[in-house]
Design a protein around this motif. Structure first.
Motif, PDB file in Angstrom:
ATOM      1  N   VAL A   1       6.426  -2.385   1.321  1.00 55.26           N
ATOM      2  CA  VAL A   1       6.841  -1.282   0.833  1.00 55.26           C
ATOM      3  C   VAL A   1       5.960  -0.281   0.759  1.00 55.26           C
ATOM      4  O   VAL A   1       6.108   1.000   1.037  1.00 55.26           O
ATOM      5  CB  VAL A   1       7.910  -1.273  -0.183  1.00 55.26           C
ATOM      6  N   ILE A   2       4.708  -0.670   0.013  1.00 53.70           N
ATOM      7  CA  ILE A   2       3.732   0.294  -0.347  1.00 53.70           C
ATOM      8  C   ILE A   2       2.888   0.778   0.901  1.00 53.70           C
ATOM      9  O   ILE A   2       2.844   1.872   1.044  1.00 53.70           O
ATOM     10  CB  ILE A   2       2.746  -0.310  -1.429  1.00 53.70           C
TER      11      ILE A   2
ATOM     12  N   SER B   1      14.874   3.255  -8.328  1.00 57.50           N
ATOM     13  CA  SER B   1      13.670   2.582  -8.239  1.00 57.50           C
ATOM     14  C   SER B   1      12.630   2.901  -7.020  1.00 57.50           C
ATOM     15  O   SER B   1      11.483   2.807  -7.083  1.00 57.50           O
ATOM     16  CB  SER B   1      13.592   0.971  -8.229  1.00 57.50           C
ATOM     17  N   GLY B   2      13.091   3.696  -6.315  1.00 58.38           N
ATOM     18  CA  GLY B   2      12.522   4.234  -5.041  1.00 58.38           C
ATOM     19  C   GLY B   2      12.919   5.719  -4.933  1.00 58.38           C
ATOM     20  O   GLY B   2      13.801   5.983  -4.013  1.00 58.38           O
TER      21      GLY B   2
ATOM     22  N   PHE C   1       6.183   9.545  -3.366  1.00 58.55           N
ATOM     23  CA  PHE C   1       7.301   8.428  -3.801  1.00 58.55           C
ATOM     24  C   PHE C   1       6.812   7.928  -5.041  1.00 58.55           C
ATOM     25  O   PHE C   1       5.561   7.470  -5.113  1.00 58.55           O
ATOM     26  CB  PHE C   1       6.951   7.516  -2.394  1.00 58.55           C
ATOM     27  N   TYR C   2       7.917   7.588  -5.746  1.00 56.15           N
ATOM     28  CA  TYR C   2       7.899   6.815  -6.843  1.00 56.15           C
ATOM     29  C   TYR C   2       8.583   5.519  -6.621  1.00 56.15           C
ATOM     30  O   TYR C   2       9.826   5.335  -6.050  1.00 56.15           O
ATOM     31  CB  TYR C   2       8.547   7.451  -8.275  1.00 56.15           C
ATOM     32  N   PHE C   3       7.735   4.376  -7.047  1.00 59.44           N
ATOM     33  CA  PHE C   3       8.155   3.244  -6.809  1.00 59.44           C
ATOM     34  C   PHE C   3       8.013   2.194  -8.164  1.00 59.44           C
ATOM     35  O   PHE C   3       6.908   2.132  -8.599  1.00 59.44           O
ATOM     36  CB  PHE C   3       7.271   2.375  -5.639  1.00 59.44           C
ATOM     37  N   ARG C   4       9.104   1.626  -8.746  1.00 63.26           N
ATOM     38  CA  ARG C   4       9.418   1.247  -9.936  1.00 63.26           C
ATOM     39  C   ARG C   4       8.283  -0.047 -10.022  1.00 63.26           C
ATOM     40  O   ARG C   4       7.695  -0.139 -11.271  1.00 63.26           O
ATOM     41  CB  ARG C   4      10.820   0.991 -10.484  1.00 63.26           C
TER      42      ARG C   4
ATOM     43  N   LEU D   1       3.083   4.432  -8.996  1.00 58.84           N
ATOM     44  CA  LEU D   1       3.759   3.112  -9.173  1.00 58.84           C
ATOM     45  C   LEU D   1       3.967   2.953 -10.706  1.00 58.84           C
ATOM     46  O   LEU D   1       3.125   3.278 -11.567  1.00 58.84           O
ATOM     47  CB  LEU D   1       2.729   2.174  -8.909  1.00 58.84           C
TER      48      LEU D   1
ATOM     49  N   ALA E   1       5.284   3.337   2.631  1.00 63.07           N
ATOM     50  CA  ALA E   1       5.220   4.339   1.759  1.00 63.07           C
ATOM     51  C   ALA E   1       3.918   5.290   2.094  1.00 63.07           C
ATOM     52  O   ALA E   1       3.917   6.525   2.320  1.00 63.07           O
ATOM     53  CB  ALA E   1       5.225   4.316   0.095  1.00 63.07           C
TER      54      ALA E   1
ATOM     55  N   THR F   1      11.938   9.723  -3.557  1.00 68.42           N
ATOM     56  CA  THR F   1      11.044  10.625  -2.845  1.00 68.42           C
ATOM     57  C   THR F   1      11.262  12.046  -3.262  1.00 68.42           C
ATOM     58  O   THR F   1      12.255  12.554  -3.681  1.00 68.42           O
ATOM     59  CB  THR F   1      11.349  10.576  -1.334  1.00 68.42           C
TER      60      THR F   1
END
Length: 245
Positions: free
Chosen positions: A214-215, A182-183, A194-197, A100, A218, A185
């Motif tokens: 979203v989290i 921003s999202g 998964f990277y989430f900004r 995150l 994920a 995989t």
């Protein structure tokens, strides 16, 4: 039968103890807010923090974790290389990882992605962020409309120095004009990443219903598939090999 996903949320837990502005937003820590958000979606999560022995990420903890959620910012350099290697091996063996916001500079994210710097542009100006869904069929975007709008967030801008993602789920637009992937995989070994900004520590982003969804999505997406681990190295033939004449 639906399987229970075992989640551990890791947080530095430094800003909340040293910065009154952050403490006012997350009085019990970002990790607790994230755990509460997952609980709303029926997902129980344990927590671990930097200053616990072995950063709370003992071998036993990782062996009982299906998905690890990671938030870090001011103390990336304090994370032990031994623990990074332990997490790295766990991901290769199938543990999911959700990174995150400023976790993009964490040792574990850089190690898993390779030699890229993970650098980007940034600015703190209380500006609006609009996260557009660019892959509406992706399970991480389930239950979200066309975009998520955050009234105040820190800006991250391109270029984001990471390898091309396998899938791009969200792209952000900021009030100042920048855009950002921003999202993202990735897959490494048997693990999904998964990277989430969003999620700057001075903004209540992790209380936003769509961000919590979203989290949670994920976590479900990144959970291990249950497929047996591949066998490597020298191996015996499945069929009889006939002697060559």
């Amino acid at each position: 039968m639906k399987m229970t996903v075992r989640v551990t949320i890791w947080n530095e837990y430094r800003h909340e103890l040293t910065d009154d502005k952050v403490k006012a937003v997350y009085p019990h820590g970002i990790h607790r807010a994230l755990a509460d958000g997952l609980a709303e979606h029926g997902i129980d999560a344990g927590t671990a923090t930097l200053d616990e022995p072995e950063h709370g990420l003992t071998q036993k903890v990782l062996e009982s974790t299906d998905v690890l959620v990671w938030w870090g910012h001011m103390a990336h350099h304090e994370v032990s290389d031994e623990i990074v290697e332990r997490v790295y091996r766990s991901v290769l063996n199938g543990m999911g990882l959700i990174v995150l916001h400023s976790g993009h500079c964490s040792k574990i994210f850089a190690k898993l992605l390779g030699t890229n710097t993970c650098a980007l542009k940034w600015r703190e100006a209380d500006e609006k962020e609009r996260l557009w869904i660019v892959d509406p069929s992706h399970p991480i975007a389930a239950g979200i409309s066309e975009y998520i709008e955050l009234e105040r967030e820190e800006m991250y801008g391109e270029h984001f120095d990471v390898p091309p993602p396998e899938e791009l789920v969200f792209v952000s637009w900021f009030e100042g004009g920048e855009v950002f992937r921003s999202g993202l995989t990735y897959r490494r070994g048997q693990g999904k990443i998964f990277y989430f900004r969003p999620g700057h520590e001075t903004y209540p982003t992790y209380y936003h219903p769509d961000i919590k969804r979203v989290i949670a999505n994920a976590v479900s997406w990144a959970a291990p598939s249950g497929v047996a681990r591949p066998v490597y190295g020298n191996t015996q033939p499945l069929e009889q090999i006939k002697p060559k004449q």
